[in-house]
Design an enzyme around this catalytic site. Sequence first.
Site, PDB file in Angstrom:
ATOM      1  N   ASP A 150       0.909  -1.272  -0.092  1.00  0.00           N
ATOM      2  CA  ASP A 150       0.019   0.049  -0.073  1.00  0.00           C
ATOM      3  C   ASP A 150       0.967   1.158  -0.216  1.00  0.00           C
ATOM      4  O   ASP A 150       2.055   1.101   0.246  1.00  0.00           O
ATOM      5  CB  ASP A 150      -0.923  -0.102   1.335  1.00  0.00           C
ATOM      6  N   GLY A 161      -5.012   3.746  -3.630  1.00  0.00           N
ATOM      7  CA  GLY A 161      -6.278   4.214  -3.925  1.00  0.00           C
ATOM      8  C   GLY A 161      -6.215   5.717  -4.370  1.00  0.00           C
ATOM      9  O   GLY A 161      -6.898   6.420  -4.810  1.00  0.00           O
TER      10      GLY A 161
END
EC number: 7.6.2.1
Length: 1123
Positions: free
Chosen positions: A415, A690
Amino acid sequence: MGMDFSTLRTLISRYCVGEENWVDSRTVYIGHKEPPPGTEAFIQQRFPDNRIVSCKYTFWNFIPKNMFEQFRRVANFYFLVIFLVQLIIDTPTSPITSGLPLFFVITVTAIKQGYEDWLRHKADKAVNECPVQVVQNGKIICKQSRRLRVGDVVLVKEDETFPCDLILLSSSRDDGTCYVTTASLDGESSHKTYYAVQDTKAFTTEEEVSCIHATIECEQPQPDLYKFVGRINVYMNNEPVARPLGSENLLLRGATLKNTEHIYAVAIYTGMETKMALNYQSKSQKRSAVEKSMNAYLVVYLCILISKAVINTGLKYLWQSDPNRDEPWYNERTDTERQRHILIRAFTDFLAFMVLFNYIIPVSMYVTVEMQKFLGSYFIMWDDEMLDEELGERAVVNTSDLNEELGQVEYVFTDKTGTLTENNMEFIECCVDGHVYIPHAICNGQVMPGASSIDMIDTSPGPDAREREELFFRALCLCHTVQVKEEETVDGIKHGIHQGKSSSFYISSSPDEVALVEGMKRLGFTYLRLKDGQMEILNRDDEVERFELLEVLTFDSVRRRMSVIVRAGSGEMYLFCKGADSSIFPRVIKGKVEQVKARVELNAVEGLRTLCVAYRPLSPEQYQQVCHQLSGAKLALQDRDKQLAEAYDIIERDLILLGATAVEDRLQEKAADTIESLHQAGMKVWVLTGDKMETAAATCYASKLFRRSTQILELTTKRTEEQSLHDVLFDLSRTVLRHYGGMSRDNSSSLSGDCTDFGLIIDGATLSAVMRPGQEDSNSGNYKEIFLEICRNCSAVLCCRMAPLQKAQIVKMIKASKEHPITLAVGDGANDVSMILEAHVGIGIMGKEGRQAVRNSDYAIPKFKHLKKMLLVHGHYYYIRISELVQYFFYKNVVFMFPQFIYQFFCGFSQQPLYDTAYLTLYNISFTSLPILLYSLMEQHINMDILKKDPSLYKDIAKNCLLRWPIFIYWTVLGVYDAMVMFFGAYFLFDNTSFTSNGQMFGNWTFGTLVFTVLVFTVTFKLVLDTHYWTWINHFVIWGSLVFFVVFSLLWGGIIWPFLNYQRMYYVFMQMLSSGPAWLSIILLITVCLLPDVVKKVIWRALWPTTTEKIQVGAITSMETLD
């Protein structure tokens, strides 16, 4: 559910139009009061009590349940069958020989599991007997937690933990709110606000709460901590008033009440139905590559065992075809034996041979591997270099089954926010209608002198623009879920009054929001508090402005925006909305979009996190329409989230753009160094985030995922709009394959600095198109393969705009590719859980986004930089150790059993054992087990500093290279060679020789003991030759094991004999050691056994040394130079 509640259904239908299909729900009577007579009663359901059960066993079912679980393991079941065969038929060895090791293994495992379960019982008892205050008939009574029932009204005081899942009825705070920390559930230490039911928040004493007459309808329990759908029907004058209930009303078991004196709440989920208990269930079991290799080897050895038994059975009947051999005079058969059918006799003999040779299957290997993994995991937890002093946290091992997998990782999926970066936001600038504002002083949240002054870039706004500027600042002061804490207690002293002014600090579950509110504070607009539904702001002129908070449209990861609806003091109503540029720009109808968009893109390229702010004035009619849409969606029991999303979509339209903000999220310490090391170790690193493409790409350059020389390939929505996906994929494929056309796959995957690096950037929308099986286009079936081919030839991949499920899909796709690489996923937030669970190894980072990633991971580390040592050092060591353990166990059992096989050719296939029963039993349990266990815990073939400095050493152990079939065959052949040397060496040395001084010949037990002695010393010395790292513990265990064998043999054959009445080994060992030739043969045979392995190592190291072996030689040379 098809029940006709005429009056009640009609009333509810007014609030929940068209909802005739009911979900599976439950009805709770608050305070166990039934609805008034005018309404038809609900069928009262039976609910469990509040007892928590985390243990697996009870006193009564422990033995049967534990035995069942243990005998599900193939090796244990196999040994049980062998043990039963020994009991049933006449076998050459005593049942004790397989029964005792099996009993030992089963007992040790049962004691370990029983102890762990006893600890769970103790913990359960402490929780279940905890006192809870319950309101009954207007009075407070004390109950044990386990006696709580659904419908009980509970009083909880500050700093107490909620005993079950509760709906908040009223609070000691005037506005009916309470503050809660959910650190024990998801690790978020920030204070979250929960709201009491509107119609019951005025009931603040025991007597008043007892008067509440209401029922709650809600969904049946489900494990999602952040989702809850229900409604409360409050009966006033026998008429129900329905109100929606959501996750903001639900207090979860395990959370703690903060900054609120007390609350009253009703129990709706108890015991094992609470959300915390539903999250107990274990994750799917992950199996390491080593375990799969072990099982494959076990099957091979099982085939060898069966073939040995078949060969011996066949040869026995061939041998006995001569009548003189079949029934010699000293061993005549009984009549029953003569009448038995030959097939039954042959099958019995086959089973007897299976029993005789069964030790080739190492039952104790599984126990040793379990102990090695369990004890070895403590080295990660004890590692001081993986301790983060700032957090006060060490690395955590949630499962020790995958230790060696850390040494086999080929793909790392990480991430970005909170993993590569600190998730510590700092407000940098804001842009209003193209004018840029930068705070004068960066002050980390503290108001510095002159903080209200601002530096302005570009031209100053005119008088018209000042109003827009202030509207922008107000929007950021109002559009958030930040809480204000007025004071802080340190060592019992209240801090907060500073220079006559009360200071405050902000708390939020999102670091971005705090950074923005603090940024506004430095720009002159201070958010003060939310009190009685009024949000208070201190403007530049030190005037307090009040706005009534009407609605909050909460943030979610799908919409990527949040909104508030407020009413100003003048009566005007506004909808303020902030969110990602991709979710705001399409909804804007007015404003300086181009100027703001240009600034957003500029900031994104610099790696800053950007948010856009917009607003919409609302007329009273529009507001009424909004209320109607929201109340309808909020009251829905079925598909509430979907209906709310549709309502939000309609409301958040026709926006006027105000501006944008930029917040910096700095890279974590040594993140770039860690990524570079992983690259050098031959791992492919993918960043799955994201965030928007430009921001993520800037972070990738900063963290050295992409180098300046890296050629970036884009597979994004922007490009697929210009060209078809088919053309873009084939273009990229041609680019990559043209470069690697003349290179082999192995060369292309190695990341040498002189060849061109390719880096791929893909976004979520394009990934969906690639993964989607094509309908119209027949070629699209190959998209996934082409995409994988491109990825294989890229040194790094960045996937941006990823939904959590897409992260897991990518990991799954790489796992399923034809090479079946070992994958590792690392993340810190709830949105990373799916990829952490999907990857072979999941690592959670103890970040600021809660502890869900940590709870669901296999390992947890405080910071991303600790990944380097975990893989390059711990992973390397674990793999080296366990691969030696597995190969060594099979080797020592081949050496143990092969002489027994050869011996049958010299004893007429009579199933005569070569070794004594005690030796058969203790070989794997006592004589040879501890040295290999210690080796597998302590071995360091290279110094850990060298492993950290030279990551390329990780490539030496890649792709399970130490457990490949050629190496397994080498160990097996070495075992067969050693066994033949031992047997035939002893046989020929015995031949025509009187070994003792008095001329006495040795018998078969002395022969077997001589072979066994050579065997124990040879396999132990083999381990000595393989050991590179010596400590006093190694010396003690290795030489101690040999001394124990000698002492045991002396005792077994002499002193203990009278008590055991066991004559065949009487003084056998003593007599053997009293013979000079026996000593000579033992030394000679051990040397001959070990010689080929030594010669092979010398030749291999001289002609084809690995990088590891070169470093070992270099280390020895440098030590000699120092001496």
